[in-house]
Design an enzyme around this catalytic site. Structure first.
Site, PDB file in Angstrom:
ATOM      1  CD  GLU A  83       2.692  63.124 -32.733  1.00 55.78           C
ATOM      2  OE1 GLU A  83       3.954  63.123 -32.539  1.00 55.78           O
ATOM      3  OE2 GLU A  83       2.591  61.823 -33.067  1.00 55.78           O
ATOM      4  CB  SER A 455     -45.110  76.209 -75.815  1.00 55.67           C
ATOM      5  OG  SER A 455     -45.659  75.472 -76.896  1.00 55.67           O
TER       6      SER A 455
END
Length: 744
Positions: A83, A455
């Site tokens: 860049e 239960s």
């Protein structure tokens, strides 16, 4: 000579005019540099476990802020080489490159490559992307101002944290996590070069979307790095050939989507929109190992149940065009509509026979399935299979790899499951899985799934009975109510296994989950007694029936509520309030809020007597030694487990609630549209395996603990009872009415 003077004068006037325009018109209108001199990046909300594993991130932009000193050299070198190789040498503008760009502008083009890092910072922070001379002039002016206001390292730091890199990702640290599931300091040269190639065009060079173009760009970066001398020839050769695994998705350290959403809602309620941009970090009480184990256990055992009940056929069928390009497009389109579900991948069948399936994945990979991989769907490969079941070319099926990397046919389950684990002393969450997959169904079954407990409610009825003089050794008649009553009964409950043992102890009745005995106990102590007792454990009165069906769990509870209730037995009689968030910090680590661990076991939080908790605990341990939960003790090879299975009427819900050491956990399985899970399915076959697989990790390395015997109880004739119910001759005889019952 005159024309030269005239031309010079004209040029001078033009230059003066340009300068006047620049300094009198453009310069005064330039924005202030606050955005870069006082950089406040939009950092998302992040959520962590207690041991710093990232489990969630929320915000429009995925970004980490990493100081320039912490960005590895390989990443900086890769970026600058492609860049702005002269970044540390120029003063913001490369005049040769800028002149070339201006000439390109005049010719109707625009040479992006002439922009330096500083020029890109100016453009990204302050300007639009329009390609005009006016905007270019502003960019150059801003570039000079930025260079005079900031150091080179500060400028590079801004760029590397702000730049857009595709997939809603900003900055290289976040991109490393998104594309490779790594932190910046873990990147290889090849990976750094791949990321460095993205800024020029985040769409074209996105490795998750355009892997071929991204690879071409990566090679250019590597060549530039070699040319600049920041890598060797050998490093170039290795990096250019390195195979990269790219995800393109946010990577988290643990699967805890339901927890992350719980936290998000709480933080947004308090901090509003700032929650998504100010870099808030939230630390939960979860433990990564426990959470990972719970997630895997829920999914594994749901799939095991699902496969027990048969293959339901392909998800959808498509027509495969003859033209290769059209066929590829059709496959891509349908697979986009059927995304991967963790390890369950969608595939389009291209060839099928009873011995072989060929299929294509969303990645473009072609796979073959044979042998054991076909077993689950064998019936769907027969010539006489029903049309909606049959696997044919164009069918979309689910596949999964086994430990040996062999593919097999599977399917997305219809059933749901959940699991939650708490610290029994403090109420801190240790693990929470709210369903099979958050992306499919965001409904959190742990906190919001009101279901019949079956239960698993019985221990609380037995606990109430202890206060009325019952003991684990008390004998209750295990025969159908209709066998001992002369009344015409509208309701005659049965034991699940259809077996009746006559007079048995309360301890044995709980271990074997005898329905009739539980109803007889409730009838004897009085419905109102139990109805008033249940809220001590955190149960909602309005969710419980005020009749005898209460003993069989026909009310409603959530897994979280049940876990909190069992914690009372686990911790000696104290109510706990589940809590999830331990600390909130800002982006810099400053503590905004801290929530200390609640004090364990204070008299203000005691809800049942220590004697009651101890005796009930002893019965719950019997369940895992000789009763319906015995598989837990065998598979975990421990003798300190306590808990209770639960199966609601018609096996619509399967439960296991239990604890050991200081961990209490609840597992549940059922359909969102309630229906039977199967006539041969029970809490022990559905939920208990989830609990075992999860607790194996949670209890790993934790020694077994024997509970101290509290004052006020004695072991009389081989079992525990309150000393106040003893007389000189031994156990007090109780007047227990077990011969009649009022229908609910």
């Amino acid at each position: 000579m005159k024309w030269i003077l005239a031309l010079t004068a004209a040029a001078g006037v033009l230059i003066a005019g340009i300068l006047a325009y620049v300094f009198l018109v453009l310069a005064p209108g330039l924005p202030a540099l606050d955005a870069v001199t006082d950089y406040q990046p939009k950092i998302p909300l992040r959520i962590y476990t207690a041991d710093n594993a990232l489990i969630g991130e929320f915000g429009e932009e995925h970004r980490d802020f990493v100081p320039i000193k912490d960005i590895p050299a390989v990443m900086k070198n890769a970026l600058l080489s492609i860049e702005d190789a002269r970044f540390y040498e120029h003063h913001g503008v490369d005049f040769i490159g800028a002149t070339r760009a201006l000439l390109a502008d005049l010719g109707g083009g625009f040479h992006q490559g002439a922009s330096t890092i500083t020029m890109q910072v100016a453009r990204n922070f302050f300007l639009t992307q329009e390609k005009t001379l006016n905007r270019k002039a502003k960019e150059i002016l801003l570039t000079f101002r930025i260079e005079s206001a900031l150091t080179k390292d500060q400028i590079l730091e801004l760029y590397m944290n702000q730049i857009y890199l595709g997939q809603r990702t900003h900055g290289f640290s976040s991109a490393a996590r998104t594309y490779f599931g790594k932190s910046l300091d873990q990147l290889t040269i090849a990976e750094a070069a791949m990321l460095a190639g993205i800024p020029q065009n985040p769409v074209r060079h996105n490795p998750a979307v355009n892997p071929q173009r991204a690879k071409e760009r990566q090679i250019l970066v590597l060549k530039s790095m070699l040319k600049k001398g920041v890598i060797t020839e050998a490093q170039y050769d290795q990096a250019s050939k390195e195979h990269l695994t790219i995800t393109g998705r946010q990577q988290f350290d643990s699967h805890a989507d339901y927890v992350a959403e719980m936290v998000r809602q709480q933080i947004v309620a308090e901090y509003k929109d700032a929650a998504y941009t100010s870099g808030i970090k939230v630390y939960t009480t979860l433990l990564k190992a426990d959470q990972d184990a719970a997630y895997e256990a829920v999914r594994k055992n749901i799939l095991i149940y699902d496969q027990r009940h048969g293959y339901r056929g392909p998800e959808v069928f498509i027509r495969l065009p003859q033209n290769e390009d059209e066929r590829d497009d059709a496959i891509d389109e349908v697979l986009r509509q059927h995304p991967a579900n963790d390890k369950l991948l969608a595939a389009v069948v291209t060839e099928s026979s009873p011995k072989l399936i060929k299929a294509e994945l969303a990645s473009g990979e072609s796979i073959e399935i044979s042998g054991d991989g076909l077993r689950f769907a064998a019936g769907a490969l027969q010539s006489n299979a029903k049309s909606d079941l049959k696997i044919v070319p164009g069918a979309v099926i689910r596949i999964i790899q086994d430990s040996k990397k062999h593919w097999g046919v599977t399917q997305l389950p219809e059933v749901e499951g959940a699991y939650v684990a708490l610290d029994a002393s403090t109420g801190a969450y240790r693990a929470l899985v709210g369903g099979f997959d958050f992306n499919r169904k965001k409904f959190n079954h742990v906190t919001s799934g009101w279901r019949q407990p079956g239960s698993s409610i019985k221990p609380f009825i037995y606990s109430a009975a202890l206060e009325k003089g019952f003991t684990p050794a008390t004998l209750i008649n295990d025969v159908q109510l209709s066998a001992t009553s002369e009344e015409a009964l509208r309701w005659d409950p049965r034991n699940d296994d259809g077996k009746y043992d006559g007079p048995i102890t309360m301890r044995t009745a709980l271990a074997q989950s005898k329905n009739v005995v539980s109803v007889r106990i409730l009838k004897s102590i009085g419905i109102n007694t139990a109805y008033q007792w249940l809220p001590r454990f955190g149960f909602s009165k309005d969710k419980q029936p005020d009749n005898l069906t209460m003993a069989l769990g026909t009310g409603s509870v959530t897994p979280l509520q049940l876990a909190s209730a069992y914690a009372v037995f686990a911790n000696g009689g104290y109510q706990v309030t589940p809590w999830l968030i331990s600390k909130i910090t800002d982006a810099k680590g400053k503590v905004l809020k801290e929530f200390p661990t609640p004090s364990a076991g204070t008299e203000e939080t005691r809800v049942i007597d220590a004697r009651n908790a101890f005796v009930t605990d002893s019965m719950l341990r019997e369940v895992t030694r000789s009763g319906t939960g015995a598989a837990a003790s065998v598979r975990l090879n421990r003798h300190d487990l306590a808990g209770k299975t639960g199966t609601s009427s018609e096996a619509v819900d399967g439960w296991f609630a239990g604890y050991a050491v200081n961990i209490v956990a609840v597992a549940w399985m059922g359909y969102d549209d309630p229906k039977s899970l199967g006539s041969r399915e029970f809490g022990a076959t559905l939920a208990l395996p989830i609990w075992i697989d999860s607790m194996r990790v949670s209890l790993n390395g934790k020694p077994e603990i024997q509970r101290p015997v509290p004052d006020g109880i004695s072991n009389a004739e081989g079992d525990w009872m309150y000393t106040e119910f003893l007389n000189g001759a031994g156990i007090k005889t109780l007047d227990i009415d077990t011969t009649s019952v009022t229908s609910p």
